[in-house]
Design an enzyme around this catalytic site. Structure first.
Site, short mmCIF file in Angstrom:
data_model
loop_
_atom_site.label_atom_id
_atom_site.label_comp_id
_atom_site.label_asym_id
_atom_site.label_seq_id
_atom_site.Cartn_x
_atom_site.Cartn_y
_atom_site.Cartn_z
CE1 TYR A 1 48.22 35.62 44.10
CE2 TYR A 1 48.95 33.94 42.57
CZ TYR A 1 47.93 34.61 43.20
OH TYR A 1 46.62 34.29 42.94
CE LYS B 1 38.25 47.19 40.20
NZ LYS B 1 36.90 47.05 39.66
CG ASP C 1 35.20 44.92 37.61
OD1 ASP C 1 36.07 45.23 36.78
OD2 ASP C 1 34.52 45.78 38.21
CG ASP D 1 45.88 31.92 40.37
OD1 ASP D 1 45.57 30.89 39.76
OD2 ASP D 1 46.20 31.93 41.58
CG ASP E 1 41.88 28.03 37.83
OD1 ASP E 1 42.81 27.72 37.06
OD2 ASP E 1 41.79 27.62 38.99
#
Ligand code: NAD
Length: 357
Positions: free
Chosen positions: A140, A190, A222, A246, A250
């Protein structure tokens, strides 16, 4: 004397923050808590007043405070103004100016609300996990970034970047929190594809020797996304970077049924923090007096626990929320048949009364 800055913001922000202040007032009286409060504009409200979503005066007050209780910002009114002046920019600047690098998002399912989750009650009832997300680095913020012309077409690009020291400081927060909870930490990466998370995994593994009581595990993002809906109670604390955090936070939020129930904290190295509900300004219901104030009230509890070292008051507030749910009070977003539907103010009054009792 500790200072709390109140930044109510836009949309339902002022409505839900008002209820948290009622609860804070009761906490002050019952526990002899000595704090000073002040208020500052942020987001669209600040833009309307001064042309800036984070005016210098608001930032100065935020710097001077020990903790910030934040409502929510944004709304359609400001969607088309220049990007740098949008309400969200105010919040991003506030987080980065204060160096709030550690985002804590608990996903707790009060047993009274087990039916509100889209998962089977036995999968989620009693869920209590904490996601620790790095908030000021990663893709980001990484440079270079942009959209450029290449071979006659546009190409978009971003950079995922973490330094060793950035990884160490967020991992430290996560290890310490795990020590204070169930002593299990899962680091999400990852590393099979991304070098940046290969380094992440290496540093976190290296730090585990400083916390021999914490059981450390690693999971690819994942798989973590899958495990969160398959068997979320296997987790205690999860730690991950900005982008994965992020998305996973959620996802974890929805395990609990309502976004109106979820608090969050963003901390700096000295545990100064910004505390806010996970949801946005809900323009669709703003001004109707029906928003759920519990995420904001639970954010206040986190503020007392992490920035003011008053875990005792935090626990009392959490118990007051549980009592009100036990009594069957529900705002529209968590309402189920047989309960009593209440508005924002009635919910806040009920929590305040339960805390006073
Ligand atoms: P949102 O979280 O505001 O709303 C999503 C849905 O959840 C809506 O139907 C809303 O009514 C409901 N909801 C949210 N909070 C609720 C509450 N406390 N009680 C009952 N229902 C609630 O997300 P959105 O609609 O995507 O965004 C609306 C605005 O909020 C946008 O301008 C967005 O940029 C902004 N936003 C701000 C923050 C923040 O302040 N940190 C976070 C996310 C979005």
């Amino acid at each position: 004397m500790k200072k709390i800055l109140i930044m109510a913001g836009d949309g339902i922000g002022p409505e839900i923050v008002a209820e948290a202040i009622k609860v804070l007032d009761v906490a002050k009286a019952r526990f002899g808590l000595e704090i000073e409060t002040d208020e500052a504009l942020v987001g669209g409200a600040a833009y309307d007043a001064s042309g800036d979503p984070l005016p210098e005066e608001s930032l100065a007050k935020a710097r001077a405070a020990d903790a910030i209780l934040f409502g929510s910002i944004g709304g359609p009114k400001w969607d088309n103004i220049e990007r740098d002046k949008r309400p969200e920019r105010g919040l991003l600047r506030l987080r980065s100016s204060l160096g709030l690098f550690a985002n804590l998002r608990p996903a707790i399912l009060f047993p009274q609300l087990a039916d509100a989750s889209s998962l089977k009650p036995e999968v989620v009832s009693g869920l209590d996990i904490l996601i620790v997300r790095e908030l000021t680095g990663g893709i980001y913020f990484g440079q270079p970034r942009g959209i450029r012309e290449e071979s006659g077409e546009r190409v978009g690009f971003n950079t995922d970047v973490y330094s060793e020291s950035e990884i160490r400081r967020i991992a430290r927060v996560a290890f310490e929190l795990a020590m204070a909870r169930g002593k299990r930490l899962c680091s999400v990466d990852k590393a099979n594809v991304l070098e940046v998370t290969e380094l992440w995994k290496e540093i976190v593994t290296d730090m585990a020797s400083e916390y021999p009581q914490v059981e450390l595990s690693h999971m690819y993002v994942d798989n973590a996304a899958m495990q969160l809906v398959r068997a979320p109670k296997q987790f205690d604390v999860l730690v991950t970077g900005n982008l994965f955090g992020d998305i996973l936070s959620d996802e974890a939020a929805m395990l609990t049924g309502s976004i109106g129930m979820l608090p969050s904290a963003s901390l700096d190295e000295q545990r100064k923090g910004l505390y806010e509900p996970c949801h946005g300004s809900a323009p669709d219901i703003a001004g109707q007096g029906i928003a759920n104030p519990l995420a904001t009230i639970l954010s206040l509890a986190m503020l007392l626990r992490y920035s003011l070292d008053r875990g005792d008051i935090a626990t009392a507030i959490e118990q007051a929320v549980e009592k009100v749910l036990e009594d069957g009070l529900r705002t529209a977003d968590i309402y189920t048949d047989g309960c009593r539907k209440v508005g924002t103010a009635e919910m806040g009054d009920a929590v305040a009364a339960a805390l006073r009792a």
